[in-house]
Write a protein that holds these residues in place. Structure first.
Motif, PDB file in Angstrom:
ATOM      1  N   THR A 128       8.875  -3.662   1.359  1.00  0.00           N
ATOM      2  CA  THR A 128       9.034  -2.227   1.661  1.00  0.00           C
ATOM      3  C   THR A 128      10.424  -1.739   1.271  1.00  0.00           C
ATOM      4  O   THR A 128      10.584  -0.706   0.622  1.00  0.00           O
ATOM      5  CB  THR A 128       8.799  -1.977   3.161  1.00  0.00           C
ATOM      6  N   ARG A 129      11.434  -2.496   1.654  1.00  0.00           N
ATOM      7  CA  ARG A 129      12.803  -2.125   1.329  1.00  0.00           C
ATOM      8  C   ARG A 129      13.023  -2.074  -0.173  1.00  0.00           C
ATOM      9  O   ARG A 129      13.599  -1.107  -0.704  1.00  0.00           O
ATOM     10  CB  ARG A 129      13.778  -3.125   1.970  1.00  0.00           C
ATOM     11  N   ALA A 130      12.555  -3.108  -0.889  1.00  0.00           N
ATOM     12  CA  ALA A 130      12.787  -3.180  -2.325  1.00  0.00           C
ATOM     13  C   ALA A 130      12.065  -2.054  -3.069  1.00  0.00           C
ATOM     14  O   ALA A 130      12.622  -1.428  -3.974  1.00  0.00           O
ATOM     15  CB  ALA A 130      12.323  -4.538  -2.868  1.00  0.00           C
ATOM     16  N   MET A 131      10.846  -1.764  -2.671  1.00  0.00           N
ATOM     17  CA  MET A 131      10.064  -0.766  -3.394  1.00  0.00           C
ATOM     18  C   MET A 131      10.577   0.648  -3.198  1.00  0.00           C
ATOM     19  O   MET A 131      10.378   1.518  -4.051  1.00  0.00           O
ATOM     20  CB  MET A 131       8.587  -0.842  -2.972  1.00  0.00           C
ATOM     21  N   ASN A 132      11.212   0.891  -2.066  1.00  0.00           N
ATOM     22  CA  ASN A 132      11.674   2.241  -1.761  1.00  0.00           C
ATOM     23  C   ASN A 132      13.176   2.415  -1.897  1.00  0.00           C
ATOM     24  O   ASN A 132      13.722   3.457  -1.517  1.00  0.00           O
ATOM     25  CB  ASN A 132      11.239   2.623  -0.343  1.00  0.00           C
ATOM     26  N   ALA A 133      13.847   1.402  -2.454  1.00  0.00           N
ATOM     27  CA  ALA A 133      15.303   1.440  -2.553  1.00  0.00           C
ATOM     28  C   ALA A 133      15.802   2.624  -3.368  1.00  0.00           C
ATOM     29  O   ALA A 133      16.852   3.198  -3.079  1.00  0.00           O
ATOM     30  CB  ALA A 133      15.837   0.128  -3.131  1.00  0.00           C
ATOM     31  N   GLY A 134      15.034   2.999  -4.393  1.00  0.00           N
ATOM     32  CA  GLY A 134      15.513   4.096  -5.253  1.00  0.00           C
ATOM     33  C   GLY A 134      14.982   5.448  -4.851  1.00  0.00           C
ATOM     34  O   GLY A 134      15.231   6.446  -5.548  1.00  0.00           O
ATOM     35  N   SER A 135      14.229   5.502  -3.772  1.00  0.00           N
ATOM     36  CA  SER A 135      13.618   6.782  -3.352  1.00  0.00           C
ATOM     37  C   SER A 135      14.629   7.718  -2.751  1.00  0.00           C
ATOM     38  O   SER A 135      15.576   7.287  -2.112  1.00  0.00           O
ATOM     39  CB  SER A 135      12.504   6.510  -2.356  1.00  0.00           C
ATOM     40  N   GLY A 160       8.958   0.947  -8.571  1.00  0.00           N
ATOM     41  CA  GLY A 160       9.659   0.134  -7.595  1.00  0.00           C
ATOM     42  C   GLY A 160       9.218  -1.313  -7.534  1.00  0.00           C
ATOM     43  O   GLY A 160       9.927  -2.157  -6.967  1.00  0.00           O
ATOM     44  N   TRP A 161       8.061  -1.618  -8.140  1.00  0.00           N
ATOM     45  CA  TRP A 161       7.592  -3.007  -8.090  1.00  0.00           C
ATOM     46  C   TRP A 161       8.520  -3.948  -8.850  1.00  0.00           C
ATOM     47  O   TRP A 161       8.626  -5.130  -8.534  1.00  0.00           O
ATOM     48  CB  TRP A 161       6.170  -3.119  -8.615  1.00  0.00           C
ATOM     49  N   ALA A 162       9.216  -3.440  -9.846  1.00  0.00           N
ATOM     50  CA  ALA A 162      10.140  -4.282 -10.613  1.00  0.00           C
ATOM     51  C   ALA A 162      11.200  -4.888  -9.706  1.00  0.00           C
ATOM     52  O   ALA A 162      11.612  -6.041  -9.892  1.00  0.00           O
ATOM     53  CB  ALA A 162      10.800  -3.463 -11.718  1.00  0.00           C
ATOM     54  N   ALA A 163      11.650  -4.134  -8.707  1.00  0.00           N
ATOM     55  CA  ALA A 163      12.654  -4.648  -7.771  1.00  0.00           C
ATOM     56  C   ALA A 163      12.077  -5.761  -6.903  1.00  0.00           C
ATOM     57  O   ALA A 163      12.780  -6.708  -6.542  1.00  0.00           O
ATOM     58  CB  ALA A 163      13.180  -3.518  -6.886  1.00  0.00           C
ATOM     59  N   VAL A 164      10.790  -5.661  -6.571  1.00  0.00           N
ATOM     60  CA  VAL A 164      10.147  -6.717  -5.788  1.00  0.00           C
ATOM     61  C   VAL A 164      10.099  -8.022  -6.586  1.00  0.00           C
ATOM     62  O   VAL A 164      10.432  -9.095  -6.075  1.00  0.00           O
ATOM     63  CB  VAL A 164       8.728  -6.298  -5.360  1.00  0.00           C
ATOM     64  N   GLU A 165       9.696  -7.925  -7.846  1.00  0.00           N
ATOM     65  CA  GLU A 165       9.612  -9.141  -8.665  1.00  0.00           C
ATOM     66  C   GLU A 165      10.990  -9.749  -8.889  1.00  0.00           C
ATOM     67  O   GLU A 165      11.125 -10.974  -8.986  1.00  0.00           O
ATOM     68  CB  GLU A 165       8.941  -8.826 -10.002  1.00  0.00           C
ATOM     69  N   THR A 216       0.848  -1.186   0.000  1.00  0.00           N
ATOM     70  CA  THR A 216       0.000   0.000   0.000  1.00  0.00           C
ATOM     71  C   THR A 216       0.887   1.240   0.000  1.00  0.00           C
ATOM     72  O   THR A 216       2.045   1.196   0.424  1.00  0.00           O
ATOM     73  CB  THR A 216      -0.924   0.028   1.230  1.00  0.00           C
ATOM     74  N   GLU A 217       0.313   2.355  -0.462  1.00  0.00           N
ATOM     75  CA  GLU A 217       1.080   3.595  -0.583  1.00  0.00           C
ATOM     76  C   GLU A 217       0.470   4.685   0.279  1.00  0.00           C
ATOM     77  O   GLU A 217      -0.759   4.825   0.367  1.00  0.00           O
ATOM     78  CB  GLU A 217       1.091   4.038  -2.048  1.00  0.00           C
ATOM     79  N   TRP A 226       5.850   3.474  -0.206  1.00  0.00           N
ATOM     80  CA  TRP A 226       5.176   2.177  -0.303  1.00  0.00           C
ATOM     81  C   TRP A 226       5.570   1.283   0.859  1.00  0.00           C
ATOM     82  O   TRP A 226       6.701   1.321   1.334  1.00  0.00           O
ATOM     83  CB  TRP A 226       5.528   1.496  -1.622  1.00  0.00           C
ATOM     84  N   LYS A 227       4.613   0.470   1.288  1.00  0.00           N
ATOM     85  CA  LYS A 227       4.843  -0.438   2.414  1.00  0.00           C
ATOM     86  C   LYS A 227       4.262  -1.799   2.097  1.00  0.00           C
ATOM     87  O   LYS A 227       3.127  -1.914   1.645  1.00  0.00           O
ATOM     88  CB  LYS A 227       4.190   0.125   3.687  1.00  0.00           C
ATOM     89  N   GLY A 228       5.043  -2.855   2.303  1.00  0.00           N
ATOM     90  CA  GLY A 228       4.552  -4.208   2.115  1.00  0.00           C
ATOM     91  C   GLY A 228       3.340  -4.474   2.993  1.00  0.00           C
ATOM     92  O   GLY A 228       3.279  -4.013   4.134  1.00  0.00           O
ATOM     93  N   ALA A 229       2.372  -5.246   2.456  1.00  0.00           N
ATOM     94  CA  ALA A 229       1.107  -5.431   3.175  1.00  0.00           C
ATOM     95  C   ALA A 229       0.707  -6.891   3.324  1.00  0.00           C
ATOM     96  O   ALA A 229      -0.451  -7.194   3.579  1.00  0.00           O
ATOM     97  CB  ALA A 229       0.004  -4.658   2.460  1.00  0.00           C
ATOM     98  N   LEU A 230       1.657  -7.816   3.197  1.00  0.00           N
ATOM     99  CA  LEU A 230       1.316  -9.223   3.351  1.00  0.00           C
ATOM    100  C   LEU A 230       0.965  -9.590   4.791  1.00  0.00           C
ATOM    101  O   LEU A 230       0.368 -10.643   5.035  1.00  0.00           O
ATOM    102  CB  LEU A 230       2.473 -10.108   2.865  1.00  0.00           C
TER     103      LEU A 230
END
Length: 421
Positions: free
Chosen positions: A414-421, A379-384, A212-213, A218-222
């Motif tokens: 969370t870490r992966a999605m925000n790595a480039g921020s 940032g989702w590309a880094a998660v995949e 979620t954003e 962005w923050k992981g929500a699992l």
């Protein structure tokens, strides 16, 4: 990625790639009042026959425009498109996987097509294509075609177990039917432990998401209650078969497993049925489809919508002609023909009836009405690439604490999605 979803979706194979072309048009054509539109389409997204028919029909309808198509490979396409968008020699139209549009839009290399939505029937676009095609409130990608997963099942095994597939319209009915099928050496369902796109559907059904954003972060929500309920259902379904808990649908290829004869159901794009029959011709005529069931009978299960959007580079030499091309290819006439030719879901909900005669595509169309996409951010590309979702699923299915595993996976997301921020 879109190419994995559609890898088995086409019965026809694209002809060899056409000769390469750049966005610069033939000077003779320009001088003669004919503009050449250069287009990049992805391999196997359409058949050679459909491509030929469309180009011929388009050029007859628009004699002032000539079309040159260059077929691109999915492998490495992200880098190739990024380079093209940064150049002064980009093509006029590019087919992009729907989940890729955000990263291209972020670069500033795409034209904003928001003001074209009305003339392109944007009010009826499939949400799973339209939403990933937008970025920061602007529409960059125009929905082209879609595909999503359905249930492929063995009609003979269902009949033997006394199960009527038409009666399976809810998750509860699906579990009951699969339990009946999971006897006498038959696997009720073959569901590998890391089919995370299917998990996404169950999470979306519960009102959750992968991430979620808030405020641009962005923050992981699992680890939310909704996502945990989705994983709980996945585990319940996965236990009604012998699918491996530590691999995905490609290891081993689930179509090959079903072809061995003891699997009653798999979750796949309809094209998977063709692969099953290729591996075991005796199953021809014994495979059918139904939409993934939802929590209630009135709403199909949520599905990940894979597919493509069409984008126009900011550096395109002929943006007006590019829009004309897109308008034709995504319009009623050619969308209906494309859906029939390739067993795709058309780009608009109002065209679903065009695939009524194709059992697999019509089942997809039902699910597509409840289609979703992965988080719409570059940032989702880094998660995949890292994919902590798979490790999380395996941890839960092998007896780990679901809450603890979900918290770890959420932190990784969370870490992966925000790595480039």
């Amino acid at each position: 990625m879109k190419y994995r979803l559609l890898a088995c979706g086409s019965a026809l194979v694209m002809a060899a790639a056409l000769s390469a072309c750049s966005s610069s048009s033939d000077g003779a054509d320009e001088a003669g009042g004919v503009t050449t539109v250069d287009v990049w389409l992805m391999r196997d997204s359409v058949s050679a026959a459909f491509q030929k028919e469309f180009v011929k029909g388009f050029e007859a309808q628009h004699p002032e425009i000539k079309v040159k198509v260059q077929i691109q490979e999915w492998d490495g396409i992200g880098q190739k498109i990024t380079a093209a968008l940064a150049s002064n020699d980009a093509p006029d139209v590019i087919e992009a996987g729907n989940t890729q549009v955000a990263q291209f839009a972020e670069s500033g290399g795409l034209l904003d097509l928001s003001d074209k939505k009305d003339e392109l029937n944007g009010e009826d676009w499939l949400k799973g294509l339209a939403e990933p095609g937008s970025y920061k409130g602007k529409q960059y990608g125009i929905p082209y075609y879609a595909a999503n997963r359905v249930v492929i099942y063995r009609t003979d095994l269902f009949e033997k177990a006394g199960v009527d597939a038409a009666s399976i319209t809810t998750r509860e009915q699906w579990i009951d039917a699969t339990t009946k099928l999971n006897k006498g050496g038959t696997q009720g369902i073959y569901l590998p432990g890391q089919l995370w796109y299917a998990l996404g559907g169950f999470i979306w059904d519960e009102g959750g998401d992968f991430a979620t954003e808030s405020g641009g972060t962005w923050k992981g929500a699992l680890d939310t209650p909704e996502a945990l309920r989705g994983m709980e259902f996945y585990a319940q379904l996965q236990a009604l078969g012998k699918g491996p808990k530590d691999s995905d649908e490609d290891d081993p290829p689930q179509a090959e497993v079903m072809a061995q004869g003891q699997v009653a159901q798999v979750i796949s794009t309809p094209g998977g049925a063709n692969v099953v029959m290729e591996n075991n011709p005796e199953l021809k005529g014994k495979l059918a489809f139904f939409p993934i069931p939802g929590k209630t009978a009135g709403t199909p299960g949520a599905v990940f919508t894979g597919g493509s959007d069409l984008v126009v580079p900011a550096a395109a030499g002929h943006p007006d002609e590019a829009l004309t091309f897109i308008k034709e290819l995504t319009g009623d006439t050619w969308q209906k023909k494309l859906a029939v030719a390739m067993s795709y879901v058309p780009n608009r909900t109002t065209l679903a009836s065009s695939v009524a005669g194709d059992p697999g595509a019509s089942a997809m169309a039902v699910g597509a009405a409840n289609g979703h996409a992965t988080p719409n951010t570059p940032g989702w590309a880094a998660v995949e690439a890292e994919n902590p979702i798979k490790d999380y699923m395996t941890a839960v299915l092998t007896g780990g604490n679901a809450s603890e595993a979900a918290a770890k996976a959420s932190a990784d997301i969370t870490r992966a999605m925000n790595a480039g921020s």
